[in-house]
Design a protein around this motif. Structure first.
Motif, PDB file in Angstrom:
ATOM      1  N   SER A 136       0.697  -1.371   0.039  1.00 43.28           N
ATOM      2  CA  SER A 136      -0.046  -0.044  -0.009  1.00 43.28           C
ATOM      3  C   SER A 136       0.901   1.387   0.166  1.00 43.28           C
ATOM      4  O   SER A 136       0.551   2.423  -0.060  1.00 43.28           O
ATOM      5  CB  SER A 136      -0.975   0.040   1.342  1.00 43.28           C
ATOM      6  OG  SER A 136      -0.021   0.045   2.370  1.00 43.28           O
ATOM      7  N   GLU A 137       2.071   1.139   0.257  1.00 39.43           N
ATOM      8  CA  GLU A 137       3.005   2.290   0.287  1.00 39.43           C
ATOM      9  C   GLU A 137       3.769   2.590  -1.138  1.00 39.43           C
ATOM     10  O   GLU A 137       4.449   3.588  -0.985  1.00 39.43           O
ATOM     11  CB  GLU A 137       4.044   2.206   1.353  1.00 39.43           C
ATOM     12  CG  GLU A 137       3.819   2.035   2.671  1.00 39.43           C
ATOM     13  CD  GLU A 137       4.802   1.550   3.728  1.00 39.43           C
ATOM     14  OE1 GLU A 137       5.167   2.545   4.294  1.00 39.43           O
ATOM     15  OE2 GLU A 137       5.137   0.358   3.797  1.00 39.43           O
ATOM     16  N   LEU A 138       3.491   1.841  -1.856  1.00 38.76           N
ATOM     17  CA  LEU A 138       3.979   2.007  -3.333  1.00 38.76           C
ATOM     18  C   LEU A 138       3.090   2.642  -4.392  1.00 38.76           C
ATOM     19  O   LEU A 138       2.007   2.599  -4.311  1.00 38.76           O
ATOM     20  CB  LEU A 138       4.374   0.426  -4.073  1.00 38.76           C
ATOM     21  CG  LEU A 138       5.227  -0.438  -2.957  1.00 38.76           C
ATOM     22  CD1 LEU A 138       5.183  -1.720  -3.733  1.00 38.76           C
ATOM     23  CD2 LEU A 138       6.493   0.128  -2.728  1.00 38.76           C
ATOM     24  N   SER A 139       3.767   3.251  -5.269  1.00 34.32           N
ATOM     25  CA  SER A 139       2.940   3.740  -6.321  1.00 34.32           C
ATOM     26  C   SER A 139       2.645   2.716  -7.358  1.00 34.32           C
ATOM     27  O   SER A 139       3.034   1.586  -7.261  1.00 34.32           O
ATOM     28  CB  SER A 139       4.013   4.816  -7.220  1.00 34.32           C
ATOM     29  OG  SER A 139       4.788   3.981  -8.076  1.00 34.32           O
ATOM     30  N   GLY A 140       1.790   3.026  -8.242  1.00 33.53           N
ATOM     31  CA  GLY A 140       1.029   2.256  -9.099  1.00 33.53           C
ATOM     32  C   GLY A 140       2.194   1.209  -9.981  1.00 33.53           C
ATOM     33  O   GLY A 140       2.203   0.201 -10.287  1.00 33.53           O
ATOM     34  N   GLY A 141       3.340   2.256 -10.603  1.00 30.32           N
ATOM     35  CA  GLY A 141       3.999   1.505 -11.352  1.00 30.32           C
ATOM     36  C   GLY A 141       5.086   0.545 -10.473  1.00 30.32           C
ATOM     37  O   GLY A 141       5.452  -0.350 -11.007  1.00 30.32           O
ATOM     38  N   MET A 142       5.337   1.069  -9.265  1.00 28.98           N
ATOM     39  CA  MET A 142       5.992   0.347  -8.411  1.00 28.98           C
ATOM     40  C   MET A 142       5.457  -1.157  -8.262  1.00 28.98           C
ATOM     41  O   MET A 142       6.093  -2.135  -8.159  1.00 28.98           O
ATOM     42  CB  MET A 142       6.595   1.105  -7.245  1.00 28.98           C
ATOM     43  CG  MET A 142       7.449   2.333  -7.368  1.00 28.98           C
ATOM     44  SD  MET A 142       7.398   3.334  -5.754  1.00 28.98           S
ATOM     45  CE  MET A 142       8.720   2.551  -5.030  1.00 28.98           C
ATOM     46  N   ARG A 143       4.106  -1.197  -8.092  1.00 34.01           N
ATOM     47  CA  ARG A 143       3.522  -2.063  -7.586  1.00 34.01           C
ATOM     48  C   ARG A 143       3.653  -3.254  -8.816  1.00 34.01           C
ATOM     49  O   ARG A 143       3.895  -4.152  -8.685  1.00 34.01           O
ATOM     50  CB  ARG A 143       1.848  -1.914  -7.427  1.00 34.01           C
ATOM     51  CG  ARG A 143       1.748  -1.056  -5.867  1.00 34.01           C
ATOM     52  CD  ARG A 143       0.147  -0.561  -6.049  1.00 34.01           C
ATOM     53  NE  ARG A 143      -0.626  -1.727  -6.088  1.00 34.01           N
ATOM     54  CZ  ARG A 143      -1.130  -2.175  -4.736  1.00 34.01           C
ATOM     55  NH1 ARG A 143      -0.706  -1.706  -3.633  1.00 34.01           N
ATOM     56  NH2 ARG A 143      -1.689  -3.270  -4.557  1.00 34.01           N
ATOM     57  N   GLY A 167       1.417   1.893 -17.219  1.00 31.73           N
ATOM     58  CA  GLY A 167       1.486   2.788 -16.025  1.00 31.73           C
ATOM     59  C   GLY A 167       2.959   3.032 -15.556  1.00 31.73           C
ATOM     60  O   GLY A 167       3.186   3.554 -14.533  1.00 31.73           O
ATOM     61  N   ASP A 169       6.563   5.010 -16.683  1.00 31.24           N
ATOM     62  CA  ASP A 169       7.094   5.906 -17.441  1.00 31.24           C
ATOM     63  C   ASP A 169       7.943   5.407 -18.639  1.00 31.24           C
ATOM     64  O   ASP A 169       8.211   4.200 -18.457  1.00 31.24           O
ATOM     65  CB  ASP A 169       8.044   7.040 -16.708  1.00 31.24           C
ATOM     66  CG  ASP A 169       9.202   6.374 -16.355  1.00 31.24           C
ATOM     67  OD1 ASP A 169      10.091   5.966 -17.075  1.00 31.24           O
ATOM     68  OD2 ASP A 169       9.361   6.172 -14.922  1.00 31.24           O
TER      69      ASP A 169
END
Ligand SMILES: Nc1ncnc2c1ncn2[C@@H]1O[C@H](COP(=O)(O)OP(=O)(O)OP(=O)(O)O)[C@@H](O)[C@H]1O
Ligand SMILES: [Mg+2]
Lengths: 248, 258
Positions: A136-143, A167, A169
């Motif tokens: 839950s602490e990650l951004s969409g791209g990180m997930r 999602g 860059d």
């Protein structure tokens, strides 16, 4: 390696797949394209046995997986890695526990060894210092990238990617493309990749298959697809709102 | 009109049979996975904490006040025919046989059952349960078995606490508020209360633990339709668990305590 034969699937009388036929060679990278809601995700869920066909079959390494016993299916699944469209990270586990989940369940490695392996897989997808965070602490791209790290953690022979670069860059997306190509070259991984990103598709594919109205409309190499005379394929790959496919 | 009603009843009946069938299949699968290695100790302890330890404060308060109110009610009732001396055994029997296990079951269904269904339902709609399967892990083994074991073990333990606290509450009110004789109260209670009363209550609690965990896992696993579906699954889990607890309670009382 993977043979999808006359696959039919409907949900609540809504026909999604209506006779899909697709053959993927060992070591081949097959890109699947098609409109939103055309059933691409449903298609690859059949390949790993998450969904059962109404009709037809999916044959992996010569075995029909829809009639497999649970134990055999799970043995087979250890050779698979799957990246979900929405990443599907376990939100009660930390990032490294997510990545190391398969190793934790199926190998006798120690916690430290699994953590180290997870760390190196995370580095392969360009993530450092996130091991102990919660999803839950990650951004969409990180997930998405953690999901990818989890999918490759067991060094699978077959990879299923549901929109691996959506999602991300553009630079990160290209790095993921390189990772996909490298896995194919070094480990001879067989892949099915769903993507909407035609630039990535041309770069990573051996062949491209277009799904339309529940069937595979056309299969071919990047050049063949680019030169396709089918108006639907042409409209889709050029991304035009004018043509036989009506957007609205 | 008439056919519409028939269709309605028919479709409800089909849905009911389907749900009952799936529930039993889930129960059977869970049982069959319990003894297959590897045992997931960490998940079991996590669930024991969620179901048992975290429910402790509510169960203590519930037990205490139930015991206290029982003492007041039996006192005012029994005084009418000068049977105040029997207050102790009535409080003790009511709590150990019925109120301890049943109220604990209902409270845990509302607390832990709802949480379980919501968690598993969210895992279903965000494809985490599918992800488990792709990682060659059986979701029943990984998710349902620990919850089942935790429910089966923790419900009786919570009931022991509720029983004890309830009897203490009853005693305190009887002796210190209603001025009952402490010696007679304790003596009468211990004379009439048998171990079987307590065991019977605990056996019921085990069954309630099974009901709560299986119903909540079932509702969670079969969630569909996003956040709204998770909400429905959660409500459904609580309502079904509570109804099944009350129904099962009657039949077990009829069998155990005749
Ligand atoms: N579990 C399900 N229950 C009911 N309908 C479903 C289910 N899964 C998919 N569908 C339906 O199947 C159709 C195809 O869905 P799918 O997710 O495969 O599309 P997609 O091609 O992956 O689209 P996108 O590119 O937007 O991801 C959709 O109309 C969807 O509503
Ligand atoms: Mg999709």
């Amino acid at each position: 390696m993977i043979d999808i034969l006359n696959l039919h699937k409907s949900f609540n009388n809504k026909k999604v797949l209506q006779g899909v036929n697709l053959h993927v060679e060992r070591g081949e990278t097959m890109v699947v394209i098609g409109g939103s809601g055309s059933g691409k995700s449903v298609l690859i869920k059949h390949v790993i046995g998450l969904l059962n066909p109404d009709e037809g079959s999916v044959v992996v390494d010569g075995v029909d997986i829809s009639h497999m016993k649970e134990n055999d299916l799970n043995e087979l699944r250890k050779k698979f890695g799957m990246l979900f469209q929405g990443a599907a990270l376990f939100d009660s586990l930390t990032v490294w526990e997510n990545v190391g989940f398969g190793l934790m369940q199926h190998t006798a490695l120690s916690k430290e060894e699994i953590r180290d392996k997870a760390k190196s897989k995370l580095e392969m997808v360009g993530l450092r210092g996130v091991e102990d965070l919660m999803p839950s602490e990650l951004s969409g791209g990180m997930r998405k990238r953690v999901g990818l790290a989890r999918a490759i953690a067991m060094d699978p022979q077959i990879m299923l990617y549901d929109e691996p670069t959506t999602g991300l860059d553009p630079i990160m997306a290209d790095a993921i493309n390189d990772l996909i190509i490298e896995m194919k070259r070094k480990l001879n991984v067989t892949s099915i990749i769903i993507t909407h990103d035609m630039v990535s598709a041309y770069k990573i594919c051996d062949r491209i298959a277009m799904l339309f109205e529940g069937r595979i409309l056309e299969v071919g190499t990047a050049d063949e697809i680019k030169k396709s005379e089918d108006p639907i394929v042409h409209q889709f790959i050029t991304g035009s709102s004018v043509g036989p496919i009506k957007a609205v | 009109m008439f056919t519409k009603i028939l269709t309605y009843i028919g479709s409800k009946a089909i849905k009911f049979t389907q749900e009952a069938g799936r529930l039993f299949i889930m129960f059977g699968q869970t049982l069959s996975w319990i003894f297959k290695p590897p045992v997931n100790i960490r998940n079991i302890f996590q669930q024991m904490e969620a179901i048992g330890v975290n429910s402790l404060p509510v169960v203590i308060i519930m037990g205490m006040f139930t015991g206290m109110v029982l003492a007041i009610q039996t006192y005012t009732g029994f005084r009418r025919f000068s049977a105040e001396n029997y207050m102790g055994p009535v409080v003790a029997l009511s709590i150990t046989r019925e109120l301890g296990p049943v109220l604990t079951g209902l409270i845990v269904a509302g607390r832990a059952g709802a949480a379980m269904a919501a968690e598993l339902g969210t895992m279903r709609v965000t494809e985490q349960i599918d992800a488990l399967e792709t990682l060659a892990t059986n979701p029943i083994k990984y998710l349902a078995v620990p919850r089942f074991l935790a429910g089966f073990v923790m419900l009786p333990l919570l009931t022991v606490v509720a029983d004890a606290v309830g009897m203490i509450g009853g005693y305190l009110v009887a002796v210190h508020v209603l001025n009952a004789n402490s010696v007679i109260y304790i003596r009468m209670s211990t004379d009439y209360l048998r171990l079987n009363d307590i065991y019977g209550g605990l056996l019921k609690a085990c069954v309630f633990g099974i009901i709560i965990s299986i119903v909540s896992c079932y509702k969670g696993f079969y969630t569909e339709g996003g956040a709204e579906g998770v909400g429905k699954a959660t409500t459904g889990a609580v309502v079904y668990s509570m109804m099944l607890i009350l129904i099962a309670n009657y039949f077990m009382a009829a069998l155990l305590f005749r």
